[in-house]
Design a protein around this motif. Sequence first.
Motif, PDB file in Angstrom:
ATOM      1  N   ARG A 349       0.787  -1.246   0.131  1.00 25.91           N
ATOM      2  CA  ARG A 349      -0.120  -0.137   0.220  1.00 25.91           C
ATOM      3  C   ARG A 349       0.862   1.241   0.055  1.00 25.91           C
ATOM      4  O   ARG A 349       0.475   2.225  -0.602  1.00 25.91           O
ATOM      5  CB  ARG A 349      -0.954   0.049   1.158  1.00 25.91           C
ATOM      6  N   ILE A 352       2.298   1.849  -3.721  1.00 24.82           N
ATOM      7  CA  ILE A 352       1.215   2.200  -4.646  1.00 24.82           C
ATOM      8  C   ILE A 352       0.592   3.518  -4.112  1.00 24.82           C
ATOM      9  O   ILE A 352       0.581   4.310  -5.057  1.00 24.82           O
ATOM     10  CB  ILE A 352      -0.067   1.212  -4.180  1.00 24.82           C
ATOM     11  N   ALA A 358       1.506   0.255  -9.514  1.00 21.24           N
ATOM     12  CA  ALA A 358      -0.015   0.447  -9.526  1.00 21.24           C
ATOM     13  C   ALA A 358      -0.585  -0.698  -9.185  1.00 21.24           C
ATOM     14  O   ALA A 358      -0.216  -1.871  -9.408  1.00 21.24           O
ATOM     15  CB  ALA A 358      -0.186   0.859 -11.101  1.00 21.24           C
ATOM     16  N   GLY A 359      -1.689  -0.788  -8.445  1.00 24.96           N
ATOM     17  CA  GLY A 359      -2.464  -1.597  -8.250  1.00 24.96           C
ATOM     18  C   GLY A 359      -3.217  -2.262  -9.000  1.00 24.96           C
ATOM     19  O   GLY A 359      -3.626  -1.752 -10.200  1.00 24.96           O
TER      20      GLY A 359
END
Length: 377
Positions: A349, A352, A358-359
Motif C-alpha cells: 500500500r 502504491i 500500480a494496483g
Amino acid sequence: MSFLGLVLLVYGWLCTYCNFNKYKQPTTSRNEDLKIAMTKELHYYVDRYKLQEASVRSLYFGGGTPSLAGPSIIGHLLDSVAKVLTIRSDTEINMEANPTSMETEQLRQFRAAGINRLSLGIQSFDNASLRMMARNHSAAQGMGAIATARHMFDNVSFDLIYARPGQSLIQWQNELKMGLEVAGNHLSLYQLSIERGTPLFHALRKNQLPSVASEDEVADMYEATVELTRQAGFQQYEISSYARHPSAISKHNYAYWQGLDYIGIGPGAHGRLTDPISGQRDFHPDKYIELCTKEGEGLRHLEQMTTAQVLEELVVFGLRTRMGLPRRRFEAMAQGMRLHDVLDAQSLRTLIDGGFLAGFGQQTLGSHEWIPFCPCF
C-alpha cells in the motif's frame, strides 16, 4: 507446455564484458556433433515429459553466437522440433546474430531456414567503445547489418549498451538518437553491468580504462533513454525493452517474465517446467556432447523448485514489466493462495500510494492498449 526455448551455444566471440558460457572456436569444429547431441536431448525431454501434443509459442537461438553454426544446422534443429512438437504459423523463431560482414551475408539463408525474428548485437555505434568491448565489428558494419536485416525480416531488434566506461550523458543521448533513426519496431537498451571476473572488470580495477558513471549519472541516462524512445514512438514495456507496437513485443522474453514453461537445449542452457523443476546443462560443449551421447541429455544440475521460489520469481520478473504481475498465473501456481496473501500488504500500500506501483484495476501509461497483446494474463 506453453512454449519451448531452444538455446544453441556455439563457439563465439569473446567479448570483454559478458560472463556467458563461451569458448573459442576449436581447430576442428564440433558443430555437427553438437547438432546431434541437441537433437537427442530434445527427444529425451519430449518423451520424458510427454510433450508430443505441445504447441510451441517461441524458439530462441541464443546464448552466444548461434549464427556461427550456419543456416543448415539452424534449419536442421528447426526441422527436428517440427517433427516432435507443433510449430504454429504465429510461432516466434528468434536468433541472435553479430553484425559482421560474414554473418550479414548469410541472413537470407537464415530467413529461408525458418528464422522470423532477428536480434542483432550492435552494442555501440562508437568504434572506440566497440574495441574496448572486444566486439569484432565496426560502427559502419553495425549500421549496414541493421539496414540489411530490416530489408529481409519483418521483426528486427538490436541491442545498445549505455553507462560504458568514460561515456557521458550527452554522448549516450547522441548515440541513442542514431539508433532510433535506423531502428525497426523493437530495441533492447541495457545499462552495462560490470561482472566480476570479466576482462572489463579487471581492466577497471587496474585503472586501465576511464571510470564508469556514478549512480546519479546512470539514472539520468536511464531517464533520458525512456524519454527519447517515447518521443520516437516507442513504448517501454520492460526495464530494458522498447517496442513501437504490441505485436513487436518479444514473445520469448515476455514468457520468462510471466512465469511460463520453457526447455533449454544445448551446453549451458537453462530450462524450467511446471513440475516445477529447474535444470541447467553442462557448460562445456565437449562435456555436453559426451553426456548426451551416453545419457540422452546433458544435465549438470537439476533443482526441484519450491512454491516460494516459483512465486518469488513471478513477483520479481512481473515487476520488470509495464503490465505487471500475472495475477491469474500467480494464483494458479500458488496452491490456493492469493497475491495479497503472499505480499506484505502495508508495504504494498505504501508503494502504491507513493506512485511507485500500480494496483490491480489501475491503468498505467498506455497499459490498456497493450494488455490484450500480452502472452499470458
